[in-house]
Scaffold this active site. Sequence first.
Site, PDB file in Angstrom:
ATOM      1  N   CYS A   1      -0.426   4.117   2.215  1.00 11.13           N
ATOM      2  CA  CYS A   1      -0.175   3.942   3.658  1.00 11.13           C
ATOM      3  C   CYS A   1       1.291   4.167   4.005  1.00 11.13           C
ATOM      4  O   CYS A   1       1.599   4.755   5.035  1.00 11.13           O
ATOM      5  CB  CYS A   1      -0.526   2.523   4.112  1.00 11.13           C
ATOM      6  SG  CYS A   1      -2.008   1.851   3.392  1.00 11.13           S
ATOM      7  N   ASP A   2       2.212   3.661   3.167  1.00 10.94           N
ATOM      8  CA  ASP A   2       3.621   3.595   3.570  1.00 10.94           C
ATOM      9  C   ASP A   2       4.554   4.509   2.778  1.00 10.94           C
ATOM     10  O   ASP A   2       5.730   4.634   3.136  1.00 10.94           O
ATOM     11  CB  ASP A   2       4.126   2.143   3.424  1.00 10.94           C
ATOM     12  CG  ASP A   2       3.306   1.181   4.268  1.00 10.94           C
ATOM     13  OD1 ASP A   2       2.855   1.600   5.350  1.00 10.94           O
ATOM     14  OD2 ASP A   2       3.097   0.032   3.848  1.00 10.94           O
TER      15      ASP A   2
ATOM     16  N   CYS B   1       0.841  -1.206   0.000  1.00 13.40           N
ATOM     17  CA  CYS B   1       0.000   0.000   0.000  1.00 13.40           C
ATOM     18  C   CYS B   1       0.875   1.255   0.000  1.00 13.40           C
ATOM     19  O   CYS B   1       1.448   1.615   1.022  1.00 13.40           O
ATOM     20  CB  CYS B   1      -0.905  -0.006   1.238  1.00 13.40           C
ATOM     21  SG  CYS B   1      -1.886   1.500   1.405  1.00 13.40           S
TER      22      CYS B   1
END
Length: 315
Positions: free
Chosen positions: A139-140, A136
């Site tokens: 997200c990261d 992701c």
Amino acid sequence: MSENQMYDLIIIGGGPGGLSAGIYAQRASLKTVLIEKGAPGGQMNLTDEVENYPGFELLSGPELSMKMNQHAESLGLKMISDEVDTIAPGDASHTVKLASGKELSALAVIIATGGYPRKLGIPGEDEYYGKGVSFCATCDGFFFRGKTVIVVGGGDTAVEEALYLAKIADKVYLAHRRDALRASPILQQRVFDNDKIEMLWDTVPTAIHAENGGVNSITLKNVKTAEINDLAVDGVFIFIGYLPNARLVPEAVKRADGGYVVTDKRCETNIPGIFAIGDLAEKFARQIVTAAGDGCTAALAAAQYVELKKATDGL
Ligand code: NAP
């Protein structure tokens, strides 16, 4: 409300399919509950930009999730935050057991549990997950500001996420196992026009390596020349498709290749009153808009099913 209450319809999953089904079910006056274990929106929450949902030229995945959730809530859709353990089909009604111990019954069930990322199955992928390996970018990606990352895959997701990462990282390699991308032409062109993104054609990763607890390189193989190279990278983002999240689907439900659930034009499975929609179902296009369309179809079909069932069973 008692714990073993009977509903007309239980919707499992709060992504675009489940929320759309909830909106239509409320408007059809079905006594409905939607069960979602995480944040409403599902995979939309992992998407940086959505550019192809009609009515919105550009908005983020989390924004679209919020709008759909608010829309469903505004119509009074009851939502329970819990995990479903099992779905037991029955003749009179279907039973859904929750991890919290609650047991709910309904005449119809719509399963909208989506999918989960496919893995490469190479050494280092599991070991270094969260330590440089990610599924992701939204997200990261933040952790890779000014760094070098590699994205693996050639579909819409890989290309979109490579473009997103190019806004953050210094350098993005995009490794694809063939010499042509699967992604839509408009996205491909953006990748080719982006100076930060370098294509690695005919290339598959064979191992991910780390040092001091963080990813530091990846071994790549050229599938045409059989040449093997180690490439220094700080992060590995894997986007090679999704598998259906079919764990809850009752055994008697028919599946197609890859585990996708077979449904008819009403989104109904071979078990009467059990519907499957969105990325879980066998279909040609897996898009937010097609999941939403499935949600509409399934809820309208469920409303008809519930009405007939009540009339037949004298409920
Ligand atoms: P996808 O379209 O199935 O693409 C998966 C990619 O990974 C393909 O390029 C495939 O290569 C590659 N791949 C598969 N297994 C591999 C392996 N073991 N090793 C290396 N590479 C592998 O998946 P997706 O990109 O996640 O998209 C899923 C669905 O969502 C699609 O229908 C897509 O159109 C849709 N989507 C749409 C948008 C949008 O419209 N903006 C955004 C995201 C996703 P091959 O090409 O050689 O098969």
